[in-house]
Design a protein around this motif. Structure first.
Motif, PDB file in Angstrom:
ATOM      1  N   ALA A  35      21.043  50.988 -12.368  1.00 36.60           N
ATOM      2  CA  ALA A  35      21.342  50.371 -11.066  1.00 36.60           C
ATOM      3  C   ALA A  35      21.232  51.398  -9.947  1.00 36.60           C
ATOM      4  N   LEU A  36      21.667  52.609 -10.201  1.00 38.21           N
ATOM      5  CA  LEU A  36      21.608  53.650  -9.180  1.00 38.21           C
ATOM      6  C   LEU A  36      20.221  54.278  -9.074  1.00 38.21           C
ATOM      7  N   ASN A  38      17.500  52.949  -8.221  1.00 39.50           N
ATOM      8  CA  ASN A  38      16.714  52.400  -7.115  1.00 39.50           C
ATOM      9  C   ASN A  38      17.151  53.101  -5.829  1.00 39.50           C
ATOM     10  N   THR A  40      17.206  52.300  -2.664  1.00 44.58           N
ATOM     11  CA  THR A  40      18.021  51.500  -1.741  1.00 44.58           C
ATOM     12  C   THR A  40      19.429  51.339  -2.280  1.00 44.58           C
ATOM     13  N   ARG A  41      19.555  51.045  -3.578  1.00 38.70           N
ATOM     14  CA  ARG A  41      20.891  50.891  -4.166  1.00 38.70           C
ATOM     15  C   ARG A  41      21.658  52.203  -4.135  1.00 38.70           C
ATOM     16  N   ILE A  44      22.987  52.557  -0.644  1.00 44.68           N
ATOM     17  CA  ILE A  44      24.129  51.655  -0.462  1.00 44.68           C
ATOM     18  C   ILE A  44      25.367  52.262  -1.099  1.00 44.68           C
ATOM     19  N   TYR A  45      25.217  52.702  -2.339  1.00 40.29           N
ATOM     20  CA  TYR A  45      26.354  53.239  -3.073  1.00 40.29           C
ATOM     21  C   TYR A  45      26.922  54.481  -2.395  1.00 40.29           C
ATOM     22  N   HIS A  75      20.353  43.816  -3.713  1.00 39.16           N
ATOM     23  CA  HIS A  75      20.771  45.128  -4.202  1.00 39.16           C
ATOM     24  C   HIS A  75      22.279  45.191  -4.460  1.00 39.16           C
ATOM     25  N   LEU A  76      23.066  44.563  -3.602  1.00 39.79           N
ATOM     26  CA  LEU A  76      24.512  44.534  -3.827  1.00 39.79           C
ATOM     27  C   LEU A  76      24.848  43.800  -5.120  1.00 39.79           C
ATOM     28  N   ALA A  78      23.130  43.628  -7.822  1.00 35.76           N
ATOM     29  CA  ALA A  78      22.856  44.511  -8.961  1.00 35.76           C
ATOM     30  C   ALA A  78      23.984  45.528  -9.147  1.00 35.76           C
ATOM     31  N   LEU A  79      24.525  46.053  -8.061  1.00 34.59           N
ATOM     32  CA  LEU A  79      25.624  47.026  -8.140  1.00 34.59           C
ATOM     33  C   LEU A  79      26.926  46.367  -8.577  1.00 34.59           C
TER      34      LEU A  79
END
Length: 130
Positions: A35-36, A38, A40-41, A44-45, A75-76, A78-79
């Motif tokens: 998940a991390l 990517n 963009t993700r 975000i994280y 993306h959110l 997926a996180l």
């Protein structure tokens, strides 16, 4: 506190769950790292980690990242699914937070056997300054 997503059912849930476990397994660690993986993700994280326990509303995340709402939502999700991020509805605002228990479990998993088969470096690797 009400969370927006329950990781196992993707439904509104009335109990805030923590995902801390003393020993994360390899499959969970791989899912978190995937998940991390990517860009963009990961951005975000990192924004959510910087925000601390107060978290950030989705609108502020979107403004900071300058991405389309549907892209941010994707993306959110997926996180949230892997437990790295929690979401809480506060009236009309959707608040996102980094799940620090999961983050710490992942870090512990990654360093648990550091230098188990050899000596550790004399000097720890220091982060580069900007």
């Amino acid at each position: 506190m009400q969370t927006y997503f329950d990781n196992s059912r993707i439904t509104v849930d009335s109990v805030r769950r923590t995902h801390h476990s003393a020993a994360m397994n390899t499959d969970d660690a791989a899912a978190h790292l995937e998940a991390l993986g990517n860009p963009t993700r990961l951005r975000i994280y990192r924004l959510l980690v910087r925000a601390g326990e107060t978290g950030l509303p989705v609108g502020r995340l979107q403004a900071a990242l300058d991405i389309a709402p549907s892209t941010l939502s994707h993306h959110l999700k997926a996180l949230v699914l892997v437990g790295l991020v929690t979401q809480e509805r506060q009236a009309t605002t959707l608040l996102c937070r980094a799940n620090y228990d999961v983050m710490h479990s992942l870090i512990e998993f990654l360093v648990a056997e550091c230098c188990a088969d050899s000596a550790c470096p004399a000097q720890p690797v220091r982060p580069r300054t900007r």
